[in-house]
Design an enzyme around this catalytic site. Structure first.
Site: not given
Length: 497
Positions: A305, A374, A447
Site C-alpha cells: 500500500d 511483516y 491483507y
C-alpha cells in the site's frame, strides 16, 4: 519416378536449383552445398544455364536461354535477392541494435502459394497422383526453406546468430503479378466455392481450401496456368522494419517512503502523487535500453500500500522492455543505475541484472505461493496485558478466511479467500504500554491490516478476535519476501566513475 526425372521436369518449368531441392525434400545443411546434395540424390545438374563459366569466352553464345527468375519462388532464393536484402538491412537502423541474435520475419505475396498449388497440379499430371497425392504438399514449405536457407546466409553476412527471441527483422516482399493473380483467384474462388456471403481472400483461405483434395485442376486452370507462368521481374523488397528483442531487467527494490504509490496513481484524470516506484526505477533503468520509456512494463512479486514500507532484502521486480536497442547490461552500468535510484531517497534497488524472459514465471509464482514477513505497529485502547502477549505468541500455523477488503473492492472481485498464517509474535513498546509490535509470517496475498483489526468480522479469525479486544494498526512494514530470485549480484563491488 526417379529424382533425375523430377529435377529435369522442374528445370523445364523454370524452377531454380534451390526450389528443385525443396521438391526433393532437402533439409537443413543439404542446402549449403547443393552440388554435393544433388550428387547424393543421384541427380546430374548443369549450372551453365544459370551462370556462365568464368573460363568461357565472352563471344561464345550461351548454350540455351537463361531462366533467371524462378517460377515458384520468384527469385526469393536468388543471390540477387540476398544481396538486395543484406544491403537493405545494412542501410536500416540495424547498427543501432546490439542484439547478438536476429530472426527474419518475411511477409510474402499470396502469389507464391498459388504457384505452389499450380506446380502441385503440374507434378500430378506429369507423374501421377501415386507420386504426389492430394493432401501432402510436394515441396518443403517456403517459410521453412527461408529458415533453412536465408537465415544462415543473412546471419553470416551480418555477423549475428539466429535467435527466435532476438532482433526481429520484418521484411515485406511484393511482386508485380500479385494484383492480377489475386483478381483471378477471386473469380476462381467464387466459382469453386460458391457461398452467399463474400469471402475475403487471405493466406488462411489458401491454406485451408486450395489443395488438390478440395479443388479440381481443370477449374483452377481456367483462371491460372498449370504449371506456373514465367515472370520477367523478380520479387521486390518493399520495406524493412526492425523490432528489437524484449529485454527483462530484474532486481529487488526497497520502498523507504510511506507516501509513495506502487504505480502512477491517477484518480478521475487527476494525478494524486507526483512519483511512483515504477516511475522512479524506470526513469533510471529504461533509457539505457530504449527510447520509448513509456512503453516499459513494470512487474513485481506483489505490492505494498502507499503507506507501507518494504525493507529487508526488498521485493523482486522486473522491467519488461519492448523493442530494446540494447540487450546487455554491465555490472558497472547496473551499479550506476542503482546509485541513481537510491538518490531519490524514496526507493532503493539492488541485484539489478538482465534475466531471460522465461524467468518471469518467478514473479507470478511468488505473488501467492511464497511466505512473506511483516512487522506491524499496533495500538490498543488500554495497556497491553501479559494475557494479550501470551495469546499473540503463536508458533503453529492456522488458516484465516478473508473477504476482499472494502478498500480494494473497486479493483478486486468480492471473494472469500483462505490464507495461511504461519506464525505470530508480539512484544510491547517500552515507550508506550498501549503499543504492540507484532511480527507476522503469512502466505503471500494476505491483507495484513485486515488481519489485525478484522474489518468488522470480514477476516476471521483476526488478531482482534484472538485477543478479544479492539486493536488498530498504525504502521506496517514488509520485512521479508521468501522468493530467492533474482540471483544475488553485488554490483556495489564495481567502482562507479
Amino acid at each position: 519416378m526417379k529424382n533425375q526425372e523430377l529435377v529435369d521436369y522442374l528445370a523445364s518449368c523454370g524452377v531454380c536449383r534451390v526450389c528443385q531441392l525443396r521438391y526433393l525434400k532437402a533439409r537443413g545443411n543439404e542446402y549449403r552445398d547443393m552440388q554435393q546434395t544433388f550428387q547424393r540424390l543421384d541427380v546430374k545438374v548443369d549450372d551453365s544455364d544459370l551462370k556462365p563459366s568464368e573460363d568461357e569466352p565472352n563471344e561464345q553464345p550461351p548454350k540455351k536461354p537463361r531462366l533467371t527468375i524462378c517460377s515458384t519462388c520468384l527469385g526469393l532464393f536468388s543471390e540477387e535477392f540476398q544481396s538486395q536484402l543484406i544491403e537493405g538491412i545494412s542501410k536500416s537502423d540495424f547498427g543501432k541494435y546490439d542484439s547478438a541474435g536476429i530472426v527474419l520475419a518475411i511477409t510474402l505475396p499470396l502469389t507464391l502459394q498459388l504457384r505452389q498449388l499450380s506446380m502441385w497440379f503440374a507434378l500430378q499430371r506429369k507423374f501421377g497422383k501415386s507420386s504426389f497425392n492430394d493432401n501432402s504438399a510436394p515441396d518443403v514449405p517456403i517459410k521453412e526453406a527461408v529458415k533453412l536457407i536465408l537465415h544462415p546466409i543473412v546471419c553470416s553476412k551480418l555477423g549475428r546468430e539466429y535467435d527466435a527471441n532476438g532482433l526481429m527483422i520484418n521484411i515485406d516482399v511484393r511482386h508485380s503479378v500479385e494484383s492480377e493473380e489475386v483478381d483471378q483467384l477471386t473469380e476462381l474462388n467464387r466459382v469453386a466455392f460458391p457461398v452467399k456471403k463474400r469471402t475475403e481472400i487471405s493466406r488462411g483461405l489458401l491454406e485451408k481450401q486450395y489443395q488438390p483434395a478440395r479443388i479440381k485442376a481443370d477449374i483452377f486452370e481456367k483462371y491460372l496456368p498449370i504449371p506456373p507462368a514465367a515472370v520477367e521481374e523478380p520479387l521486390q523488397l518493399q520495406s524493412i522494419d526492425l523490432m528489437g528483442p524484449i529485454v527483462c531487467v530484474a532486481g529487488r527494490y526497497r520502498k523507504l517512503s510511506r507516501e509513495l504509490s506502487h504505480t502512477p496513481w491517477v484518480l478521475q484524470g487527476k494525478r494524486i502523487m507526483e512519483e511512483s516506484i515504477e516511475e522512479i526505477i524506470a526513469k533510471q533503468v529504461a533509457p539505457h535500453f530504449t527510447d520509448t520509456v513509456c512503453k516499459v512494463t513494470f512487474m513485481s512479486s506483489g505490492r505494498e500500500d502507499v503507506d507501507v514500507r518494504c525493507l529487508g532484502k526488498g521485493r523482486p521486480f522486473v522491467l519488461e522492455i519492448m523493442d530494446a536497442k540494447r540487450s546487455s547490461l554491465s555490472r558497472q552500468q547496473a551499479r550506476q543505475m542503482e546509485v541513481a535510484v537510491d538518490m531519490s531517497g524514496k526507493v532503493s534497488i539492488h541485484n539489478l541484472q538482465v534475466v531471460p524472459r522465461e524467468q518471469l514465471t518467478h514473479i507470478k509464482t511468488g505473488e501467492e505461493q511464497k511466505r512473506k514477513y511483516y512487522r506491524a505497529l499496533c495500538v490498543l485502547d488500554e495497556p497491553v496485558t501479559v494475557d494479550i502477549l501470551k495469546k499473540l505468541q503463536i508458533s503453529e500455523s492456522f488458516i484465516i478466511q478473508q473477504k476482499t477488503p472494502i478498500r480494494v473492492l473497486h479493483r478486486r472481485p468480492l471473494h472469500t479467500r483462505p490464507r495461511s498464517i504461519y506464525s505470530v509474535k508480539a512484544c510491547v513498546s517500552r515507550e508506550n504500554r498501549r503499543l504492540l509490535i507484532i511480527d507476522v509470517v503469512s502466505q503471500a496475498g494476505t491483507y495484513i491490516k485486515e488481519l489485525v483489526h478484522g474489518e468488522f468480522g470480514r477476516t476471521t479469525p483476526s488478531i482482534s478476535s484472538i485477543i478479544g479486544k479492539p486493536i488498530d494498526i498504525l504502521a506496517l512494514d514488509v520485512v521479508g519476501i521468501d522468493l530467492d530470485w533474482p540471483a544475488d549480484v553485488n554490483n556495489a563491488e564495481i567502482e562507479v566513475e
